[in-house]
Design a protein around this motif. Structure first.
Motif, PDB file in Angstrom:
ATOM      1  N   LYS A 198      31.596 105.597   7.904  1.00 56.11           N
ATOM      2  CA  LYS A 198      31.290 106.126   6.501  1.00 56.11           C
ATOM      3  C   LYS A 198      30.638 107.343   6.400  1.00 56.11           C
ATOM      4  CE  LYS A 198      29.918 102.326   4.852  1.00 56.11           C
ATOM      5  NZ  LYS A 198      29.264 101.450   4.030  1.00 56.11           N
ATOM      6  N   LYS A 199      29.926 107.510   7.144  1.00 55.54           N
ATOM      7  CA  LYS A 199      28.949 108.993   7.340  1.00 55.54           C
ATOM      8  C   LYS A 199      30.074 110.247   7.813  1.00 55.54           C
ATOM      9  CE  LYS A 199      24.760 111.152   9.110  1.00 55.54           C
ATOM     10  NZ  LYS A 199      23.339 110.816   9.567  1.00 55.54           N
ATOM     11  N   GLY A 200      30.742 109.713   8.848  1.00 55.18           N
ATOM     12  CA  GLY A 200      31.558 110.808   9.282  1.00 55.18           C
ATOM     13  C   GLY A 200      32.573 111.293   8.197  1.00 55.18           C
ATOM     14  N   ILE A 201      33.135 110.346   7.576  1.00 51.27           N
ATOM     15  CA  ILE A 201      34.270 110.335   6.259  1.00 51.27           C
ATOM     16  C   ILE A 201      33.455 111.260   5.191  1.00 51.27           C
ATOM     17  CG2 ILE A 201      35.558 109.468   4.696  1.00 51.27           C
ATOM     18  CD1 ILE A 201      35.811 107.000   6.658  1.00 51.27           C
ATOM     19  N   THR A 254      44.214 102.117  -3.301  1.00 52.33           N
ATOM     20  CA  THR A 254      43.844 103.463  -3.739  1.00 52.33           C
ATOM     21  C   THR A 254      44.422 103.628  -4.943  1.00 52.33           C
ATOM     22  OG1 THR A 254      45.995 104.067  -2.767  1.00 52.33           O
ATOM     23  CG2 THR A 254      44.052 104.112  -1.093  1.00 52.33           C
ATOM     24  N   ARG A 255      43.783 104.689  -5.645  1.00 46.97           N
ATOM     25  CA  ARG A 255      43.993 105.077  -6.945  1.00 46.97           C
ATOM     26  C   ARG A 255      44.370 106.684  -7.014  1.00 46.97           C
ATOM     27  NH1 ARG A 255      44.687 101.016  -7.743  1.00 46.97           N
ATOM     28  NH2 ARG A 255      43.424  99.462  -9.176  1.00 46.97           N
ATOM     29  N   ASN A 256      44.051 107.393  -5.945  1.00 47.72           N
ATOM     30  CA  ASN A 256      44.289 109.031  -6.140  1.00 47.72           C
ATOM     31  C   ASN A 256      44.955 109.619  -4.996  1.00 47.72           C
ATOM     32  OD1 ASN A 256      42.324 109.007  -8.364  1.00 47.72           O
ATOM     33  ND2 ASN A 256      40.798 108.370  -6.559  1.00 47.72           N
ATOM     34  N   PHE A 315      39.075 103.082   3.984  1.00 53.37           N
ATOM     35  CA  PHE A 315      40.124 103.647   3.528  1.00 53.37           C
ATOM     36  C   PHE A 315      39.996 104.108   1.823  1.00 53.37           C
ATOM     37  CE2 PHE A 315      43.022 101.999   6.810  1.00 53.37           C
ATOM     38  CZ  PHE A 315      43.462 102.933   7.225  1.00 53.37           C
ATOM     39  N   ALA A 316      39.388 103.030   1.077  1.00 57.56           N
ATOM     40  CA  ALA A 316      38.891 103.175   0.013  1.00 57.56           C
ATOM     41  C   ALA A 316      37.822 104.244  -0.331  1.00 57.56           C
ATOM     42  CB  ALA A 316      38.330 101.769  -0.539  1.00 57.56           C
ATOM     43  N   LEU A 317      36.888 104.279   0.710  1.00 54.34           N
ATOM     44  CA  LEU A 317      36.027 105.323   0.532  1.00 54.34           C
ATOM     45  C   LEU A 317      36.721 106.785   0.542  1.00 54.34           C
ATOM     46  CD1 LEU A 317      33.122 106.588   0.503  1.00 54.34           C
ATOM     47  CD2 LEU A 317      33.158 106.364   3.037  1.00 54.34           C
ATOM     48  N   TRP A 345      43.208 110.667   6.901  1.00 48.70           N
ATOM     49  CA  TRP A 345      42.134 109.715   7.779  1.00 48.70           C
ATOM     50  C   TRP A 345      43.038 108.451   8.209  1.00 48.70           C
ATOM     51  CZ3 TRP A 345      39.802 105.012   8.004  1.00 48.70           C
ATOM     52  CH2 TRP A 345      38.527 104.791   8.736  1.00 48.70           C
ATOM     53  N   GLN A 346      42.531 107.965   9.395  1.00 46.66           N
ATOM     54  CA  GLN A 346      43.192 106.845   9.852  1.00 46.66           C
ATOM     55  C   GLN A 346      42.202 106.080  10.782  1.00 46.66           C
ATOM     56  OE1 GLN A 346      45.281 106.017  13.102  1.00 46.66           O
ATOM     57  NE2 GLN A 346      45.886 107.966  13.860  1.00 46.66           N
ATOM     58  N   CYS A 347      42.258 104.803  10.827  1.00 45.65           N
ATOM     59  CA  CYS A 347      41.663 103.981  12.103  1.00 45.65           C
ATOM     60  C   CYS A 347      42.628 103.171  12.541  1.00 45.65           C
ATOM     61  CB  CYS A 347      40.533 103.515  11.260  1.00 45.65           C
ATOM     62  SG  CYS A 347      39.820 101.956  12.624  1.00 45.65           S
ATOM     63  N   GLU A 348      42.787 102.955  13.534  1.00 47.28           N
ATOM     64  CA  GLU A 348      43.786 102.170  14.402  1.00 47.28           C
ATOM     65  C   GLU A 348      43.273 100.489  14.359  1.00 47.28           C
ATOM     66  OE1 GLU A 348      45.861 103.388  17.717  1.00 47.28           O
ATOM     67  OE2 GLU A 348      46.187 105.478  16.630  1.00 47.28           O
TER      68      GLU A 348
END
Lengths: 406, 260
Positions: free
Chosen positions: A383-386, A87-89, A50-52, A5-8
């Motif tokens: 967030k909903k889309g993710i 990030t952790r995972n 990103f964390a989500l 996933w990305q957001c510019e």
């Protein structure tokens, strides 16, 4: 298949009358039009997104663009560094520091080795050629941009894989007489490397180098052609066959609970095409090196000739120049974007079907890069889309195992 | 009596340099700016009435090939040093226009015993103003309409892309690529050239288009002040290319200085 996933981090909050009147929304639009307080909110929202992704098990990638409303990520290593710690995972892909615009590839290698250590090996390195408006904002020579690109990759790779004290580099574009970074990368011999490119010549080079090959918004025909050039070059060089894991595709993706909600989200992503690609003629069609000289008749004339002179497809690189690609993309509707395979939007079932149809059209790929938030899409919508994508689509994509493609 | 301009080739270090030759008399090398001289350029014909003009196309311009990695003013200066040697004249004068003016000034410093006289026309090559004031309009990074307005006194003198043939437009863009390689950074000048200009020995005439917006007349005046004994003159109703917009006045100035 993996998803990234990305957001510019675009900045859409400039009055439309201003962007309509400006000849370019990149490179020359004054930064007084960007409120740093709004920029701060955007950075924090997207870092939370990103964390989500990390929480939900979707990989993340971070791009870099300079001096325009299309992206506030002018410093990829800073955002990559934050992702490395937060990030952790999941895996983190830098796609990437625009190396042909940076004067010292050794410094880039140093930043990447640091990121790989922080991530304890969850890091991947991507290379993007850049050009156009970014040549102006970086002050770098446009004509031999691609030469610098490959020499910088060579030097970064050598820097990451050298462990026996200083080495010297005296290349055409870079000289560095005492290269010896501390630390080296966590992954040995080096993190996986990606490259984003569409023209057949550099696609072939990506293939020979065994890099993961990502196509961005190219649609099925251009993507298939580039993947084929990659595989053909390997075959001709006597190199072993690769799997779909060597291929990636980047598209705009939005998943909603209903078809309408998904397409509405997808429509918001089109802001990227409709608004943020606008660039002045000196940055695209007249920029030396942006298109081969053979393309000049089509670019310079204000009134195309009936006989058309040398067709663009006959040009040296065999592809339309970036300005023509941009022109095609700027006026698209969501339906057209979906038909052309640059937007996957709708319910989870529908998005999964669109992705797999594209997969079949291009001969398979192992990585989907999602342009997941753009324009005026809100933090909540993003967030909903993710969540929907991660929970409803990603598990099905994971079932698509790599297959050998030759 | 009109003189004829004839195309020729001169081999220099393995490079087949395209040249235009025109007229007879004292030899003069014309080093072009952003574009090579056109074979039917009136100024060449006018100069040829009194002078032996040799007008090469820099590698990457016109029909001169640009060898791989030949990308710098360093390469051009070696090329023209060799070309001047190959021409064999005990003394030769130089006319350098725009970007070619930078080359001409450098050559006058490198070959003081070979260069007779020097004419600098709307020449680039030096840094004059403070670090936040660009002296030379950035023809690559500003809108083409702005560049056109700055280049020409009368915009009707600008090339009409719609009327040009494919081959001409391809050559134009190829020239632009070569120019970008030679002059991108530092932009169209050498930071140390202004320091060395006072060492030029050749008698020098600085000519400037009064309406030049690429490099303004003040830049030309500064250049003339740096070259000991240099004469400075402006050509009215001309922009960056007085040789094209006012060929007669241009030729009068040049012949008056070179052929007396």
């Amino acid at each position: 298949m993996d998803a990234w996933w990305q957001c510019e981090i675009p900045y859409p909050y400039v009055d439309k009358r201003i962007t309509d009147a400006a000849d370019s929304v990149r490179a020359s639009l004054p930064n007084r039009l960007c409120d740093p307080r709004i920029a701060a909110n955007l950075f924090h929202e997207v870092l939370d997104e990103f964390a989500l992704c990390d929480e939900l098990g979707m990989n993340v990638l971070c791009i870099e663009h300079h001096a325009g409303i299309n992206s506030l990520i002018g410093s990829n290593p800073m955002i990559t560094g934050i992702l490395a710690r937060q990030t952790r995972n999941v895996r983190v892909l830098s796609l990437g520091t625009l190396i042909s615009l940076r004067p010292d590839p050794v410094r880039v290698a140093e930043e990447y080795a640091t990121a790989d250590c922080l991530l304890r090996g969850r890091f991947e390195i991507g290379f993007v050629k850049s050009g156009g408006t970014e040549v102006a904002s970086s002050n770098m020579q446009p004509v031999n941009n691609e030469e610098r690109f490959w020499e910088a990759i060579d030097l970064i790779k050598k820097t990451l894989t050298s462990h026996d004290g200083p080495f010297s580099w005296e290349g055409k574009h870079y000289t560095h007489r005492h290269v010896n970074i501390w630390p080296g990368p966590y992954q040995q011999p080096h993190p996986r490397m990606w490259a984003a490119t569409g023209d057949p010549r550099s696609a072939a080079e990506v293939g020979r180098r065994g890099m993961t090959h990502v196509l961005v918004l190219r649609g099925p025909e251009g993507t298939k052609k580039a993947y084929e050039a990659h595989r053909t070059a390997r075959r001709e060089a006597g190199l072993p066959k690769v799997t779909t894991d060597n291929f990636a595709y980047a598209a705009m993706v939005y998943v909603g609970e209903t078809e309408e909600e998904g397409i509405e989200g997808g429509t918001k992503l089109l802001w990227f095409l409709n608004t943020s690609l606008k660039s002045a003629p000196q940055y695209n069609k007249f920029l030396p090196g942006a298109a081969p000289p053979q393309a000049a008749p089509g670019l310079y004339r204000t009134m195309p000739r009936a006989e058309a002179g040398l067709a663009l497809t006959d040009a040296e690189k065999g592809v339309a120049p970036a300005s023509q690609n941009a022109q095609k993309l700027m006026g698209l509707t969501a339906q057209e974007a979906m038909q052309q395979g640059i937007l996957f939007a709708g319910t989870p079932d529908s998005v999964h079907r669109q992705i797999m149809e594209f997969y079949d059209k291009v001969g398979g790929f192992g990585h989907l890069c999602l342009i997941g938030r753009s324009g005026y899409m809100t933090h909540e919508e993003s967030k909903k889309g993710i969540r929907l994508f991660s929970k409803e689509v990603l598990p099905r994509l994971r079932e698509v195992a790599p297959v050998e493609v030759g | 009596m009109p003189t004829e301009t004839t195309p020729d080739r001169i081999a220099v270090h393995g490079i087949e340099v395209e040249v235009l030759r025109c007229g007879a008399g004292a030899p003069v090398l014309f080093l072009h700016g952003f574009q090579p001289a056109a074979p039917d350029a009136r100024f060449l014909e006018l100069l040829g009435r009194r002078l032996q003009v040799i007008a090469p196309s820099h590698p990457g311009f016109g029909n001169t090939p640009r060898p791989k990695d030949f990308e710098s003013v360093y390469d051009l200066l070696h090329l023209y040093t060799q070309l001047i040697e190959a021409l064999g004249h005990p003394r030769i004068s130089l006319i350098g226009a725009s970007f070619g003016g930078w080359l001409a000034a450098e050559l006058a410093l490198r070959m003081p015993s070979r260069i007779g006289r020097l004419v600098l026309v709307d020449a680039l090559g030096i840094k004059v103003s403070d670090r936040e004031t660009p002296d030379i309009l950035d023809i690559f990074n500003v809108h083409p309409d702005t560049v056109r307005a700055a280049t020409w006194h009368d915009p009707r003198n600008a090339p009409d892309y719609d009327a040009m043939e494919d081959a001409e437009l391809i050559a134009l863009h190829r020239s632009r690529e070569a120019l970008s390689l030679y002059g991108w950074h530092p932009y169209m000048h050498h930071p140390r050239l202004a320091y060395w200009l006072p060492a030029i020995k050749a008698p020098t005439q600085v000519l400037w288009g009064a309406s030049d917006g690429i490099v303004k007349p003040g830049y030309g005046q500064a250049m003339a002040r740096l070259i000991l004994g240099a004469r400075y003159a402006e050509i009215a109703a001309a922009g960056h290319h007085p040789e094209i917009e006012q060929p007669d006045a241009f030729a009068d100035h040049v012949i008056g200085f070179l052929a007396r």
